[in-house]
Scaffold this active site. Structure first.
Site, short mmCIF file in Angstrom:
data_model
loop_
_atom_site.label_atom_id
_atom_site.label_comp_id
_atom_site.label_asym_id
_atom_site.label_seq_id
_atom_site.Cartn_x
_atom_site.Cartn_y
_atom_site.Cartn_z
CG ASP A 57 -10.53 6.56 7.73
OD1 ASP A 57 -9.84 7.25 7.12
OD2 ASP A 57 -10.73 5.28 7.58
CE1 TYR B 70 -9.66 4.68 12.35
CE2 TYR B 70 -7.52 5.12 11.87
CZ TYR B 70 -8.66 4.80 11.44
OH TYR B 70 -9.03 5.01 10.33
CE LYS C 264 -25.80 2.49 14.02
NZ LYS C 264 -26.67 2.81 12.81
CG ASP D 267 -11.50 8.39 2.05
OD1 ASP D 267 -10.75 9.30 2.44
OD2 ASP D 267 -11.06 7.31 1.64
CG ASP E 159 -27.20 4.74 9.95
OD1 ASP E 159 -27.12 5.80 10.45
OD2 ASP E 159 -27.99 3.58 10.10
C1 IPM Z 1 -6.42 8.79 6.82
C2 IPM Z 1 -5.71 7.44 6.35
C3 IPM Z 1 -5.25 6.82 7.63
C4 IPM Z 1 -6.42 6.79 8.79
C5 IPM Z 1 -4.43 5.54 7.11
C6 IPM Z 1 -3.28 5.61 6.23
C7 IPM Z 1 -3.91 4.86 8.55
O1 IPM Z 1 -6.81 6.63 5.87
O2 IPM Z 1 -5.48 9.65 7.20
O3 IPM Z 1 -7.59 8.83 6.47
O4 IPM Z 1 -7.28 5.61 8.57
O5 IPM Z 1 -6.48 7.38 9.36
MG MG Z 2 -8.75 7.51 5.66
#
Ligand code: IPM
Ligand code: MG
Length: 358
Positions: free
Chosen positions: A247, A141, A191, A251, A223
């Protein structure tokens, strides 16, 4: 002792959910005499609209001076065309970086009543309670060089995944500390079969593990970790991983719990000062409709009280109030099964009632 909280509602559903979370914060503030005051600033797209910058110096200064920050969500399709360095996401990344918020806690726990809302079979997720610890201020990032340029007549895009030993060490220490407070199992995700940066990651994590003999440390390729999260998620207690992998995995883990609308997060600096926000995004598709679930943001307030303000009692009280409304069958649209969905405000009302009765 007075505490100053900066509130950044942000974009999309951010304003609606933060409004409910601030009601909850005000309520426990009054009940427990916490001496909390709040100050609200535009951030992300809202700030870009107002003054051409997603994060102004004024807002940054206020955040630096604050005891903690409560953030809603940022972004929306209307900002896709904005210059790259003015996009809402850049404001968020800069804020994380300027404040040194390297340690991102993303718990994923399932309320028993919501097992049916999960995309996995109820028996696979019943009792799920895992913590993803994501490194938040390094890795791909922020690494350089980065950019888009022309080479040999064609455009190329490039980023750099880079971690220094010290960056790995401090997130590993956070991981082991959190594991010590939970079930003492830490899985480091990397990884290392392909990436040198992961090879170093693994080496440093193993080195840190020598100070934590009580914690069982395992390693998993990212993975495989993605696969294991949807195959048998209950095998995990704490996962520690890099910025990009965290990240993605957070999710996936969030969805196991039925709705990403339920999950809070904390981003902490080395002193435990932090920014608290829901894991979900700004949901532009439902912004302004009153359908958004405010519980992730309300639970973020609870995390703020627990981790930064060290106020365990009101933190527990908020979590119990949320558990109560869930067990009473109060549901926003994202988690409603047969129940009639309530609005954002009605969900806030239900939590307030539960708080007053507790
Ligand atoms: C998160 C989001 C952010 C990230 C974005 C909005 C920049 O997806 O906080 O997970 O990728 O960190
Ligand atoms: Mg995110």
């Amino acid at each position: 002792m007075s505490k100053n909280i900066v509130v950044l509602p942000g974009d999309g559903i951010g304003t609606e959910i933060v409004e409910q979370a601030v009601r909850v914060l005000d309520c426990v503030n009054e009940q427990h005499g916490l001496g909390i005051s709040t100050q609200t600033f535009a951030f992300g797209g809202a700030s870009y609209d107002q003054c051409g910058e997603p994060l102004t110096d004024e807002t940054l200064k206020a955040c630096q001076a604050a005891d903690a920050i409560l953030l809603g969500s940022i972004g929306g399709p209307q900002y896709d065309a904005a210059p790259r360095d003015k996009r809402p996401e850049r404001g968020l990344l800069r804020l994380r970086s300027e404040l040194g918020l390297f340690s991102n806690l993303r718990p994923a726990m399932l309320y028993p009543e919501l097992a049916d809302a999960s995309s996995l079979k109820p028996e696979l997720v019943a009792g799920l309670d895992l913590m993803i610890l994501r490194e938040l201020t390094g890795g791909i990032y922020f690494g350089g060089p980065r950019g888009i340029e022309t080479r040999d007549g064609q455009k190329v895009g490039f980023n750099t995944m880079v971690y220094g030993e010290n960056e790995i060490r401090r997130i590993a220490v956070s991981g082991f500390d959190i594991a010590m407070q939970r079930n003492k199992r830490l899985c480091s995700v990397d990884k290392a079969n392909v990436l040198e940066v992961s090879e170093l990651w693994r080496e440093v994590v193993i080195d840190v593990s020598k100070d934590y003999p009580a914690v069982e440390l395992t390693h998993m390729y990212v993975d495989n970790a993605a696969m294991q999260l949807v195959r048998a998620p209950k095998q995990f207690d704490v996962i520690v991983t890099s910025n990009l992998f965290g990240d993605i995995l957070s999710d996936a883990a969030a969805m196991l719990t039925g709705s990403i609308g339920m999950l809070p997060s904390a981003s902490l600096d080395i002193h435990g000062k932090g920014m608290y926000e829901p894991v979900h995004g700004s949901a532009p598709d439902i912004a302004g409709t009153g359908k958004a679930n405010p519980l992730a943001t309300i639970l973020s307030v609870s995390m703020m009280l627990r981790y930064t303000l060290k106020e365990k009692k009101p933190a527990d009280q908020i979590e119990q109030a949320v558990a109560q409304v869930i067990s009473d069958g109060v549901r926003c649209a994202d988690i409603a099964g047969n129940e009639t969905a309530v609005s954002t405000i009605q969900m806030g009302d239900a939590v307030m009632t539960a708080l007053h009765n507790s």
